[in-house]
Write an enzyme that holds these catalytic residues in place. Structure first.
Site, mmCIF file in Angstrom:
data_model
loop_
_atom_site.group_PDB
_atom_site.id
_atom_site.type_symbol
_atom_site.label_atom_id
_atom_site.label_comp_id
_atom_site.label_asym_id
_atom_site.label_seq_id
_atom_site.Cartn_x
_atom_site.Cartn_y
_atom_site.Cartn_z
ATOM 1 N N HIS A 1 63.619 20.627 20.544
ATOM 2 C CA HIS A 1 62.487 19.077 20.478
ATOM 3 C C HIS A 1 62.853 17.963 21.749
ATOM 4 O O HIS A 1 61.957 17.254 21.059
ATOM 5 C CB HIS A 1 63.694 18.625 19.283
ATOM 6 C CG HIS A 1 63.031 19.644 17.784
ATOM 7 N ND1 HIS A 1 61.790 19.994 17.087
ATOM 8 C CD2 HIS A 1 64.273 20.623 16.826
ATOM 9 C CE1 HIS A 1 62.131 21.230 16.173
ATOM 10 N NE2 HIS A 1 63.214 20.952 16.300
ATOM 11 N N HIS B 1 71.111 12.854 23.305
ATOM 12 C CA HIS B 1 69.442 13.084 24.222
ATOM 13 C C HIS B 1 68.594 12.050 23.838
ATOM 14 O O HIS B 1 69.064 10.945 24.230
ATOM 15 C CB HIS B 1 69.124 14.389 22.134
ATOM 16 C CG HIS B 1 68.955 12.980 21.569
ATOM 17 N ND1 HIS B 1 70.143 13.405 20.883
ATOM 18 C CD2 HIS B 1 67.649 12.776 20.949
ATOM 19 C CE1 HIS B 1 69.772 12.261 19.659
ATOM 20 N NE2 HIS B 1 67.995 11.972 19.332
ATOM 21 N N HIS C 1 64.368 10.744 23.756
ATOM 22 C CA HIS C 1 63.209 11.043 23.278
ATOM 23 C C HIS C 1 62.008 10.156 24.655
ATOM 24 O O HIS C 1 62.240 8.684 24.508
ATOM 25 C CB HIS C 1 62.475 9.866 21.883
ATOM 26 C CG HIS C 1 63.482 10.354 20.436
ATOM 27 N ND1 HIS C 1 63.593 11.973 19.878
ATOM 28 C CD2 HIS C 1 65.183 10.099 20.648
ATOM 29 C CE1 HIS C 1 64.223 12.001 18.836
ATOM 30 N NE2 HIS C 1 65.422 10.918 19.334
ATOM 31 N N GLU D 1 61.387 5.314 20.216
ATOM 32 C CA GLU D 1 61.291 4.978 18.477
ATOM 33 C C GLU D 1 61.254 3.704 18.338
ATOM 34 O O GLU D 1 60.466 3.517 17.569
ATOM 35 C CB GLU D 1 62.181 6.353 17.983
ATOM 36 C CG GLU D 1 62.254 7.670 19.312
ATOM 37 C CD GLU D 1 63.060 9.193 17.786
ATOM 38 O OE1 GLU D 1 64.449 8.560 17.494
ATOM 39 O OE2 GLU D 1 61.757 9.269 17.619
ATOM 40 N N HIS E 1 69.591 8.368 22.644
ATOM 41 C CA HIS E 1 70.813 7.964 21.856
ATOM 42 C C HIS E 1 71.691 9.043 22.010
ATOM 43 O O HIS E 1 72.195 10.159 22.176
ATOM 44 C CB HIS E 1 69.675 9.201 20.421
ATOM 45 C CG HIS E 1 68.669 8.574 19.636
ATOM 46 N ND1 HIS E 1 67.443 8.850 18.936
ATOM 47 C CD2 HIS E 1 68.311 6.878 19.970
ATOM 48 C CE1 HIS E 1 66.356 7.573 18.612
ATOM 49 N NE2 HIS E 1 66.857 6.751 19.412
ATOM 50 N N THR F 1 66.009 10.012 13.148
ATOM 51 C CA THR F 1 64.426 10.363 13.312
ATOM 52 C C THR F 1 64.014 11.420 13.179
ATOM 53 O O THR F 1 62.593 11.293 14.165
ATOM 54 C CB THR F 1 64.432 9.307 14.652
ATOM 55 O OG1 THR F 1 64.690 10.329 15.749
ATOM 56 C CG2 THR F 1 65.517 8.373 14.771
ATOM 57 N N THR F 2 64.328 11.833 12.991
ATOM 58 C CA THR F 2 63.148 13.905 12.868
ATOM 59 C C THR F 2 64.335 14.438 11.751
ATOM 60 O O THR F 2 65.424 14.274 10.740
ATOM 61 C CB THR F 2 64.698 15.085 13.982
ATOM 62 O OG1 THR F 2 65.685 14.963 13.738
ATOM 63 C CG2 THR F 2 64.259 13.932 15.387
HETATM 64 C C1 LIG Z 1 73.757 22.642 11.237
HETATM 65 O O1 LIG Z 1 72.847 21.170 10.744
HETATM 66 C C2 LIG Z 1 72.514 20.488 11.231
HETATM 67 C C3 LIG Z 1 71.138 19.337 10.877
HETATM 68 C C4 LIG Z 1 70.285 18.631 11.435
HETATM 69 C C5 LIG Z 1 71.220 18.332 12.580
HETATM 70 C C6 LIG Z 1 70.447 17.163 13.560
HETATM 71 N N1 LIG Z 1 71.097 16.862 13.747
HETATM 72 S S1 LIG Z 1 71.974 15.510 14.534
HETATM 73 O O2 LIG Z 1 72.163 15.314 13.510
HETATM 74 O O3 LIG Z 1 72.332 15.265 15.892
HETATM 75 C C7 LIG Z 1 70.101 14.681 14.834
HETATM 76 C C8 LIG Z 1 69.015 14.409 14.894
HETATM 77 C C9 LIG Z 1 67.720 13.814 15.251
HETATM 78 C C10 LIG Z 1 68.762 12.863 15.764
HETATM 79 S S2 LIG Z 1 68.820 11.132 15.749
HETATM 80 N N2 LIG Z 1 67.146 11.154 16.844
HETATM 81 O O4 LIG Z 1 68.118 9.802 14.345
HETATM 82 O O5 LIG Z 1 69.633 10.424 17.026
HETATM 83 S S3 LIG Z 1 70.452 12.942 15.539
HETATM 84 C C11 LIG Z 1 72.165 19.178 13.346
HETATM 85 C C12 LIG Z 1 72.773 20.138 12.418
HETATM 86 ZN ZN LIG Z 2 67.251 11.072 18.484
#
Ligand SMILES: COc1ccc(CNS(=O)(=O)c2ccc(S(N)(=O)=O)s2)cc1
Ligand SMILES: [Zn+2]
Length: 259
Positions: free
Chosen positions: A63, A93, A95, A105, A118, A197-198
């Protein structure tokens, strides 16, 4: 877990099918309207203490690229600003778009930047990142806009290893990197309560979006777009336009720590 992407078939407009919280009350990103943000003098200055020796590796997760940090002590932390307590840096990371005209975003008065960084932190009141992930005060993410200008030599350190993580699932060690060097001089910020945001789009993020961008050159942006969404051996799909568009504000207040 359901596979999702940024394509027409599986992209942001379809995420609600498997992740109904996509239509929730505190979704991210949002369009920030500076004139409507409320100056809050009770907001403390952001305190960012990062130890570069805690950076571990860099991964293409299909992603985005992600630089992951050792988070087993309080050496790389965020405090102050809108948050109470101590949050540890887990990963950062970005986007970005398929051209320099889109990619961020969050938007500011509808303006899109070519890229948004981010820095993801988790609340140490919880045992670990995975425990914090779905708690309403579990995460704090610092968002930094990248604006086309002179080449960014600190960012170039990250771009220089992209050759080793071109395809989904590839990773390599990435030691001694200080993400503090990716922050602008001013830590003026907007803050609001939002979400990942994902997918899984958990409504667990206190967003801290810095007002001032850092620079990136157009040539450097072209290097981001050489990464692939796809695994080695698959038909290559350029990793770009990996951003969710702004979501409904649904009555939320955006505060600012500056006038
Ligand atoms: C083990 O299950 C999981 C489930 C989901 C994640 C997602 N990864 S995460 O939390 O780092 C992020 C996703 C999106 C982010 S944003 N664009 O809002 O900064 S941060 C990790 C492990
Ligand atoms: Zn992000």
């Amino acid at each position: 877990s359901h596979s999702w992407d940024y394509s027409t078939q599986g992209g942001p407009d379809k995420w609600a099918e498997h992740f109904p919280i996509a239509n929730g009350a505190r979704q991210s990103p949002i369009n920030i309207i500076p004139s409507q943000a409320q100056f809050d003098s009770s907001l403390k200055p952001l305190k960012i203490q990062y130890d570069p020796s805690r950076s571990k590796d860099i991964l293409n997760n299909g992603h985005t690229f992600q630089v992951t940090f050792l988070d087993d002590n309080d050496s790389t932390i965020l405090t102050g600003g809108p948050i109470t307590g101590t949050y540890r840096l887990k990963q950062f990371h970005c986007h970005w778009g398929g051209s320099d005209n889109n990619g961020s975003e969050h938007t500011v008065d509808g303006v899109k930047y070519p890229c948004e960084l981010h820095l993801v932190h988790w609340n140490t009141k919880y045992a670990n990142f995975n425990e914090a992930l779905n708690k309403s005060d579990g995460l704090a993410v610092i968002g930094v806009f990248l604006k086309i200008g002179s080449a960014n030599p600190r960012l170039q350190k990250v771009l220089d290893v992209f050759g080793a993580i071109k395809a989904k699932g590839q990773q390599t060690t990435f030691p001694n990197f200080d993400p503090k060097n990716l922050l602008p001089a001013s830590l003026n910020f907007w803050t609001y309560e939002g979400s990942l945001t994902t997918p899984p789009l958990y409504e667990s993020v206190t967003w801290i979006v810095l007002k001032d961008p850092i620079s990136v050159s157009s040539t450097q942006m072209q290097q981001f777009r050489k990464l692939l969404f796809t695994s080695a051996g698959e038909t290559p799909l350029c990793m770009c336009n990996n951003y969710r568009p702004p979501q409904p504000i649904k009555g939320r207040k955006v505060r600012a720590n500056f006038k």
